[in-house]
Design a protein around this motif. Structure first.
Motif, PDB file in Angstrom:
ATOM      1  N   ILE A 218      -9.489  22.917 -28.467  1.00 46.27           N
ATOM      2  CA  ILE A 218      -9.671  23.132 -27.031  1.00 46.27           C
ATOM      3  C   ILE A 218      -9.867  21.762 -26.385  1.00 46.27           C
ATOM      4  CG2 ILE A 218     -10.534  25.485 -27.146  1.00 46.27           C
ATOM      5  CD1 ILE A 218     -13.356  24.398 -26.823  1.00 46.27           C
ATOM      6  N   PRO A 219      -9.227  21.537 -25.245  1.00 41.36           N
ATOM      7  CA  PRO A 219      -9.319  20.219 -24.601  1.00 41.36           C
ATOM      8  C   PRO A 219     -10.731  19.958 -24.069  1.00 41.36           C
ATOM      9  CG  PRO A 219      -7.444  21.500 -23.763  1.00 41.36           C
ATOM     10  CD  PRO A 219      -8.315  22.440 -24.524  1.00 41.36           C
ATOM     11  N   ILE A 220     -11.478  19.144 -24.780  1.00 45.12           N
ATOM     12  CA  ILE A 220     -12.836  18.822 -24.379  1.00 45.12           C
ATOM     13  C   ILE A 220     -13.157  17.437 -24.916  1.00 45.12           C
ATOM     14  CG2 ILE A 220     -13.878  19.904 -26.417  1.00 45.12           C
ATOM     15  CD1 ILE A 220     -16.166  20.850 -24.667  1.00 45.12           C
ATOM     16  N   VAL A 221     -13.846  16.627 -24.114  1.00 46.24           N
ATOM     17  CA  VAL A 221     -14.192  15.272 -24.525  1.00 46.24           C
ATOM     18  C   VAL A 221     -15.585  14.966 -23.992  1.00 46.24           C
ATOM     19  CG1 VAL A 221     -13.169  14.179 -22.496  1.00 46.24           C
ATOM     20  CG2 VAL A 221     -13.407  12.863 -24.598  1.00 46.24           C
ATOM     21  N   SER A 222     -16.334  14.153 -24.724  1.00 42.23           N
ATOM     22  CA  SER A 222     -17.665  13.749 -24.277  1.00 42.23           C
ATOM     23  C   SER A 222     -17.566  12.442 -23.501  1.00 42.23           C
ATOM     24  CB  SER A 222     -18.596  13.562 -25.481  1.00 42.23           C
ATOM     25  OG  SER A 222     -18.819  14.794 -26.138  1.00 42.23           O
ATOM     26  N   LEU A 223     -18.079  12.472 -22.282  1.00 39.84           N
ATOM     27  CA  LEU A 223     -18.139  11.273 -21.452  1.00 39.84           C
ATOM     28  C   LEU A 223     -19.586  10.806 -21.349  1.00 39.84           C
ATOM     29  CD1 LEU A 223     -15.740  12.029 -18.454  1.00 39.84           C
ATOM     30  CD2 LEU A 223     -15.222  10.906 -20.613  1.00 39.84           C
ATOM     31  N   SER A 224     -19.727   9.517 -21.167  1.00 35.41           N
ATOM     32  CA  SER A 224     -21.044   8.930 -20.961  1.00 35.41           C
ATOM     33  C   SER A 224     -21.408   9.044 -19.484  1.00 35.41           C
ATOM     34  CB  SER A 224     -21.018   7.464 -21.392  1.00 35.41           C
ATOM     35  OG  SER A 224     -22.097   6.751 -20.832  1.00 35.41           O
ATOM     36  N   HIS A 225     -22.533   9.702 -19.211  1.00 31.47           N
ATOM     37  CA  HIS A 225     -23.014   9.822 -17.836  1.00 31.47           C
ATOM     38  C   HIS A 225     -24.416   9.228 -17.760  1.00 31.47           C
ATOM     39  CE1 HIS A 225     -23.683  11.204 -13.817  1.00 31.47           C
ATOM     40  NE2 HIS A 225     -24.704  11.969 -14.173  1.00 31.47           N
ATOM     41  N   GLN A 226     -24.599   8.298 -16.838  1.00 31.51           N
ATOM     42  CA  GLN A 226     -25.884   7.620 -16.696  1.00 31.51           C
ATOM     43  C   GLN A 226     -26.575   8.029 -15.402  1.00 31.51           C
ATOM     44  OE1 GLN A 226     -26.057   3.319 -18.313  1.00 31.51           O
ATOM     45  NE2 GLN A 226     -24.088   3.447 -17.265  1.00 31.51           N
ATOM     46  N   TYR A 227     -27.868   8.145 -15.494  1.00 32.03           N
ATOM     47  CA  TYR A 227     -28.673   8.159 -14.283  1.00 32.03           C
ATOM     48  C   TYR A 227     -29.952   7.397 -14.562  1.00 32.03           C
ATOM     49  CZ  TYR A 227     -31.336  12.194 -16.214  1.00 32.03           C
ATOM     50  OH  TYR A 227     -32.100  13.040 -16.980  1.00 32.03           O
ATOM     51  N   LEU A 228     -30.529   6.834 -13.520  1.00 27.23           N
ATOM     52  CA  LEU A 228     -31.742   6.042 -13.699  1.00 27.23           C
ATOM     53  C   LEU A 228     -32.880   6.677 -12.913  1.00 27.23           C
ATOM     54  CD1 LEU A 228     -32.365   4.137 -10.953  1.00 27.23           C
ATOM     55  CD2 LEU A 228     -30.329   2.966 -11.809  1.00 27.23           C
ATOM     56  N   VAL A 229     -34.082   6.492 -13.454  1.00 29.21           N
ATOM     57  CA  VAL A 229     -35.296   7.004 -12.832  1.00 29.21           C
ATOM     58  C   VAL A 229     -36.174   5.808 -12.483  1.00 29.21           C
ATOM     59  CG1 VAL A 229     -37.239   8.589 -13.059  1.00 29.21           C
ATOM     60  CG2 VAL A 229     -35.114   9.040 -14.318  1.00 29.21           C
ATOM     61  N   THR A 230     -36.660   5.753 -11.249  1.00 29.30           N
ATOM     62  CA  THR A 230     -37.466   4.613 -10.819  1.00 29.30           C
ATOM     63  C   THR A 230     -38.946   4.857 -11.074  1.00 29.30           C
ATOM     64  OG1 THR A 230     -37.949   5.330  -8.549  1.00 29.30           O
ATOM     65  CG2 THR A 230     -35.797   4.299  -8.945  1.00 29.30           C
ATOM     66  N   ASP A 231     -39.689   3.776 -10.988  1.00 30.91           N
ATOM     67  CA  ASP A 231     -41.146   3.875 -10.940  1.00 30.91           C
ATOM     68  C   ASP A 231     -41.550   4.483  -9.593  1.00 30.91           C
ATOM     69  OD1 ASP A 231     -41.694   2.625 -13.463  1.00 30.91           O
ATOM     70  OD2 ASP A 231     -41.172   0.693 -12.542  1.00 30.91           O
ATOM     71  N   ALA A 232     -42.863   4.695  -9.448  1.00 27.73           N
ATOM     72  CA  ALA A 232     -43.370   5.249  -8.196  1.00 27.73           C
ATOM     73  C   ALA A 232     -43.067   4.319  -7.027  1.00 27.73           C
ATOM     74  CB  ALA A 232     -44.869   5.484  -8.316  1.00 27.73           C
ATOM     75  N   ILE A 233     -42.756   4.924  -5.900  1.00 24.90           N
ATOM     76  CA  ILE A 233     -42.458   4.201  -4.665  1.00 24.90           C
ATOM     77  C   ILE A 233     -43.541   4.557  -3.650  1.00 24.90           C
ATOM     78  CG2 ILE A 233     -40.791   3.946  -2.779  1.00 24.90           C
ATOM     79  CD1 ILE A 233     -38.597   4.671  -4.830  1.00 24.90           C
ATOM     80  N   PRO A 234     -44.200   3.581  -3.075  1.00 23.98           N
ATOM     81  CA  PRO A 234     -45.344   3.860  -2.189  1.00 23.98           C
ATOM     82  C   PRO A 234     -45.024   4.869  -1.088  1.00 23.98           C
ATOM     83  CG  PRO A 234     -45.212   1.511  -2.651  1.00 23.98           C
ATOM     84  CD  PRO A 234     -43.987   2.121  -3.249  1.00 23.98           C
ATOM     85  N   GLU A 235     -43.854   4.755  -0.461  1.00 25.85           N
ATOM     86  CA  GLU A 235     -43.513   5.680   0.624  1.00 25.85           C
ATOM     87  C   GLU A 235     -43.442   7.127   0.147  1.00 25.85           C
ATOM     88  OE1 GLU A 235     -41.889   1.676   1.912  1.00 25.85           O
ATOM     89  OE2 GLU A 235     -42.226   2.787   0.042  1.00 25.85           O
ATOM     90  N   LEU A 236     -43.040   7.337  -1.095  1.00 27.64           N
ATOM     91  CA  LEU A 236     -42.970   8.700  -1.632  1.00 27.64           C
ATOM     92  C   LEU A 236     -44.335   9.194  -2.047  1.00 27.64           C
ATOM     93  CD1 LEU A 236     -39.667   8.555  -3.730  1.00 27.64           C
ATOM     94  CD2 LEU A 236     -39.997   9.177  -1.332  1.00 27.64           C
ATOM     95  N   GLU A 237     -45.180   8.290  -2.535  1.00 27.39           N
ATOM     96  CA  GLU A 237     -46.547   8.679  -2.889  1.00 27.39           C
ATOM     97  C   GLU A 237     -47.297   9.195  -1.673  1.00 27.39           C
ATOM     98  OE1 GLU A 237     -48.065   5.973  -6.523  1.00 27.39           O
ATOM     99  OE2 GLU A 237     -47.572   4.827  -4.704  1.00 27.39           O
ATOM    100  N   ALA A 238     -46.939   8.706  -0.501  1.00 24.53           N
ATOM    101  CA  ALA A 238     -47.642   9.089   0.728  1.00 24.53           C
ATOM    102  C   ALA A 238     -47.151  10.410   1.314  1.00 24.53           C
ATOM    103  CB  ALA A 238     -47.485   7.982   1.778  1.00 24.53           C
ATOM    104  N   ALA A 271     -15.424   5.505 -15.967  1.00 26.46           N
ATOM    105  CA  ALA A 271     -15.779   6.634 -16.830  1.00 26.46           C
ATOM    106  C   ALA A 271     -15.453   6.293 -18.282  1.00 26.46           C
ATOM    107  CB  ALA A 271     -15.010   7.879 -16.400  1.00 26.46           C
ATOM    108  N   THR A 272     -16.366   6.649 -19.189  1.00 26.57           N
ATOM    109  CA  THR A 272     -16.250   6.175 -20.563  1.00 26.57           C
ATOM    110  C   THR A 272     -16.268   7.340 -21.539  1.00 26.57           C
ATOM    111  OG1 THR A 272     -17.448   4.174 -19.916  1.00 26.57           O
ATOM    112  CG2 THR A 272     -17.214   4.598 -22.278  1.00 26.57           C
ATOM    113  N   PRO A 273     -15.144   7.622 -22.206  1.00 26.45           N
ATOM    114  CA  PRO A 273     -15.135   8.668 -23.234  1.00 26.45           C
ATOM    115  C   PRO A 273     -15.680   8.136 -24.560  1.00 26.45           C
ATOM    116  CG  PRO A 273     -12.935   7.769 -22.965  1.00 26.45           C
ATOM    117  CD  PRO A 273     -13.803   7.076 -21.949  1.00 26.45           C
TER     118      PRO A 273
END
Length: 813
Positions: A218-238, A271-273
């Motif tokens: 079956i046509p299927i391939v694994s791609l690399s998907h990145q996301y990043l998570v930041t540290d706390a941001i003062p404006e969001l803490e408020a 995009a990276t297979p």
């Protein structure tokens, strides 16, 4: 470990556990789920967990709406706490074309009970105060969007399934699958073997490994998907509440609050297979090393749009595998050529779609069909051309365009050309533009003679922005006034024969069988009375038939026929699709043209409408000529042995010079078929409808004797038909009515369009539609929503062109 179960589900991610849960909810508790590692392994554990309802497809929208509704009650239903937050979301638009897309999706969503809103830049800033509004035209608000903890969701499905009696076995890798002589499946695992009636492959990015165990690719391939998570941001803490999810589709990323930081998830051009030579054996809960250089541009765009992002240092980077298919859509449904084996894998958005996926696969496995027609997910939508190269090329293209506007008539280039007829190069030399249909290259339009070939085809929601309208209009004029030729590669063709063929086909179709030498448009129903497929049946001899159906449906229709074949050997079946090409020769001068290249008598008396005969053209014997076509003119389909197709095309075109012959493409064919109100498979004809909703009563004969779906069809009719298929004439030339545009009477939504386009000969905008039965009357005045504006529409009487079929029959008044 149990030695037998009714159903085995392979894969313990969100989708596999949802499948087990929904099977049990439908009353099937004799289910075993097998997982090689811990539940939530694979793509589930590292998924971001976003839960949009937004989609450009109405049925994907339905399944995602079902999912978010399920997630809102699942914790209580199964007594398992989950972190699920509905924040709503904003989608940004940097162009008017993007706003057109949003307007259409908003209208489509309203018909499904979803209240999206179009927003101005200032309105977006009011609810997302950190947003910079430069270059923005506006945006779209989805109030039900949000996020969920993927692991908790999976465990909730699992608990619900266990409580209902499902047996879940972790750390028990499947090592082999084999079908036993009695038709059951034996699934070998590290901890033993289990036999079962049915198997569901929910292996996620390992779905291809599971398929290989039963001899399938079956046509299927694994791609690399990145996301990043930041540290706390003062404006969001408020803040005292969580920010809405933000998507910038034009710059291809999403931004979501995670605790007091932000998640940035881009879909980058690089995009990276991975794992093209096979997956590592024990990769389950691991990640790849970060590669932030790939997404540096997207980070910069996001910081310019939401400057507080720059204040949060990078806390962690998630770089993990997600499965991609050639169109970015998962596989849900029966495996080609196998009894009782199903795929439910390949999800790029498996968290938001897991709820609906579980419902769909459970209905297919237990009832034979799902509530919604999910052909776009069917594993059989790709045939032999779906190779590894194809899936890699297409998956990269899809990933790069994950947020791109899905323009009508867009013909993306990756994975092409795959399958070509001998006429392909001849048409290419003429400057034809092509599209791929079922893997086959088909000309879609031809630049006007004398004009320089445009560099590319322009795509737009607005008609007068497209550079092919005049060319397609000229092609339509050639067919209606003179004669046109279309190379229709990949038309699905089967030969059915044998002493039991006639009785079997008569049971399979809902209408009358053709006489020898004749043909009939026939509808194959499910046991529930819904239309599963449409085929033209041509009767060559007493017990020999050709069945012709849509090119894209080759494996679907083959499976449908073979799975319902009598087991006594009285019917023989052969797929001859690749052996014959098809030339359509149609128009008022088509008989004159063909009479120059064949000795056969093509007169009405010798060769009536809806009949077939073998003819000879040039060097090619054994051409099966059928006096039928999809454009509504005097004409023939010539089914030519593939090795002779190029030669026959040359002969036909040379002979046609005296009659003003012209090539025409699929866009012209679509316009011409709309004027005749001919239905298109999986566009107008979907299995959610019976023949009565499709206004196909004339093709149904409930009194002919037993046929599949007959009793269910009677019940449907007795209950009353709530909607009908009709053509609408729309009072605008600005744009065509996109797929699934809502239809109004006053403030009430009373129907939906299925396909639309311009009828160049009748000079009217046409929308084939389903409307409430009491309104399906010639002359009824309604309105159609097109790109956010309502336009007057009136119900027409089909067919809109040549209502008595005088052109087809070649008779005068």
């Amino acid at each position: 470990m149990k030695s037998h179960a009714r159903i085995v589900v392979i894969g313990g991610g969100a989708v596999g556990c949802s499948a087990a849960y929904h099977l049990a909810k439908m009353g099937c508790t004799d289910v075993v789920l097998l997982e090689m590692d811990e539940l939530t392994s694979g793509s589930t554990w590292h998924a971001a967990g976003n839960c949009p309802t937004y989609s450009g497809s109405v049925n994907i929208m339905k399944m995602q709406k079902y999912g978010v509704e399920l997630y809102g009650r699942l914790a209580e239903d199964v007594d398992y706490p989950m972190n699920y937050t509905r924040t709503g979301s904003i989608r940004l638009a940097q162009s008017d074309e993007r706003m057109f897309e949003f307007e259409h999706v908003k209208s489509m969503a309203k018909a499904q009970g979803l209240d999206y809103e179009i927003m101005t830049p200032n309105e977006m800033k009011d609810i997302y105060p950190f947003l910079e509004t430069h270059k923005l035209e506006g945006g779209l608000w989805d109030p039900l969007d949000g996020d969920i903890d993927p692991s908790q969701l999976t465990q909730a499905y699992a608990k619900g399934a266990r409580d209902l009696g499902v047996n879940i076995l972790r750390f028990n890798r499947v090592t082999a699958i084999e079908q036993t002589p009695n038709g059951e499946w034996r699934v070998d695992c590290e901890k033993g073997s289990i036999t079962c009636e049915k198997v569901i492959n929910a292996g996620g990015y390992r779905g291809g490994e599971i398929a290989a165990m039963v001899g399938q690719y079956i046509p299927i391939v694994s791609l690399s998907h990145q996301y990043l998570v930041t540290d706390a941001i003062p404006e969001l803490e408020a803040l005292d509440k969580k920010l809405p999810l933000l998507r910038d589709p034009d710059d291809s990323y999403y931004l979501r609050q995670e605790r007091d930081g932000l998640i940035l998830g881009p879909y980058e051009w690089k995009a990276t297979p991975h794992w093209l030579d096979g997956l590592p054996e024990n990769f389950a809960s691991q990640l790849w090393n970060e590669d932030l250089e790939r997404i540096e541009w997207y980070i910069e765009q996001a910081m310019a749009r939401v400057p507080i992002l720059e204040k949060g240092g990078v806390a962690r980077v998630i770089n993990g595998p997600i499965p991609y298919t050639p169109d970015g859509l998962p596989y849900i449904g029966p495996a080609y050529g196998l009894d009782n084996f199903y795929h439910c894998c390949g999800f790029s958005f498996g968290i938001t779609q897991s709820g609906g996926a579980g419902k769909i696969i459970a209905e297919q496995v237990l009832e034979g069909e799902s509530e919604w027609d999910m052909w776009m997910f069917d594993p059989r939508r790709y045939t032999d051309y779906g190779t590894q190269k194809y899936v890699v090329d297409k998956a990269i293209e899809v990933y790069q365009n994950e947020y791109a506007i899905p323009f009508p008539h867009e013909e993306r280039p990756a994975g092409r050309p795959a399958k070509m007829t001998p006429v392909y190069d001849k048409l290419k030399q003429k400057g034809a533009f092509f599209g791929a249909r079922g893997g086959w290259e088909r000309a879609v339009w031809f630049p006007l003679e004398g004009d320089q070939r445009p560099e590319e085809q322009t795509v737009s929601y607005i008609d007068d922005r497209r550079n092919w309208n005049k060319a397609v209009q000229a092609e339509c004029e050639a067919v209606r006034e003179r004669v046109g030729v279309l190379d229709l590669g990949g038309f699905t063709k089967y030969e059915v024969s044998g002493p039991g063929a006639t009785a079997w086909l008569d049971f399979m179709v809902a209408g009358k069988m053709p006489k020898i030498g004749g043909m009939s448009l026939s509808y194959f129903l499910s046991r529930k009375g819904h239309v599963m497929t449409e085929m033209t049946i041509t009767r060559l001899t007493e017990d020999q038939y050709w069945l012709i159906s849509a090119g894209a449906g080759e494996w679907h229709d083959e499976d449908w026929l073979l799975s319902n074949m009598p087991g006594d050997g009285s019917v023989e079946f052969e797929n001859i699709t690749d052996s014959y090409g098809t030339l359509v020769v149609a128009g008022p001068r088509s008989r004159d043209l063909l009479s120059k290249v064949t000795r056969s008598d093509l007169s009405n008396k010798a060769f009536p409408w809806l009949t077939t005969q073998p003819i000879e053209i040039g060097f090619s014997p054994n051409i099966l000529a059928m006096r039928v076509n999809y454009v509504g003119e005097l004409g023939w389909e010539l089914h030519v042995p593939m090795e002779f197709l190029g030669h026959v095309y040359d002969e036909v075109m040379a002979a046609g010079q005296d009659f003003g012959v012209a090539d025409f493409g699929l866009y012209a064919m679509d316009s011409l078929r709309l004027e005749k109100c001919y239905r298109s498979w999986k566009v107008d004809i979907i299995h959610e409808y019976t023949p009565y909703e499709l206004s196909l009563d004339r093709f149904i004969d409930v009194d002919k004797g037993p046929f599949m779906g007959r009793e269910a069809l009677k019940i449907h009719k007795d209950k009353g038909i709530k909607e009908r298929f009709v053509p609408l004439i729309v009072g605008t030339s600005i744009a065509e009515a996109p797929y699934c545009s809502p239809i109004y009477q006053g403030d009430d939504i009373v129907g939906i369009t299925s396909s639309g386009g311009y009828g160049y000969h009748i000079d009217k905008n046409i929308a084939l539609s389903f409307v409430r039965t009491d309104l399906a009357v010639d002359g009824t005045k309604l309105e159609v929503s097109i790109l956010g504006k309502r336009y007057p529409a009136v119900v027409g009487k089909e067919p809109l062109y040549d209502p008595k079929n005088l052109k087809l029959r070649d008779i005068s008044l």
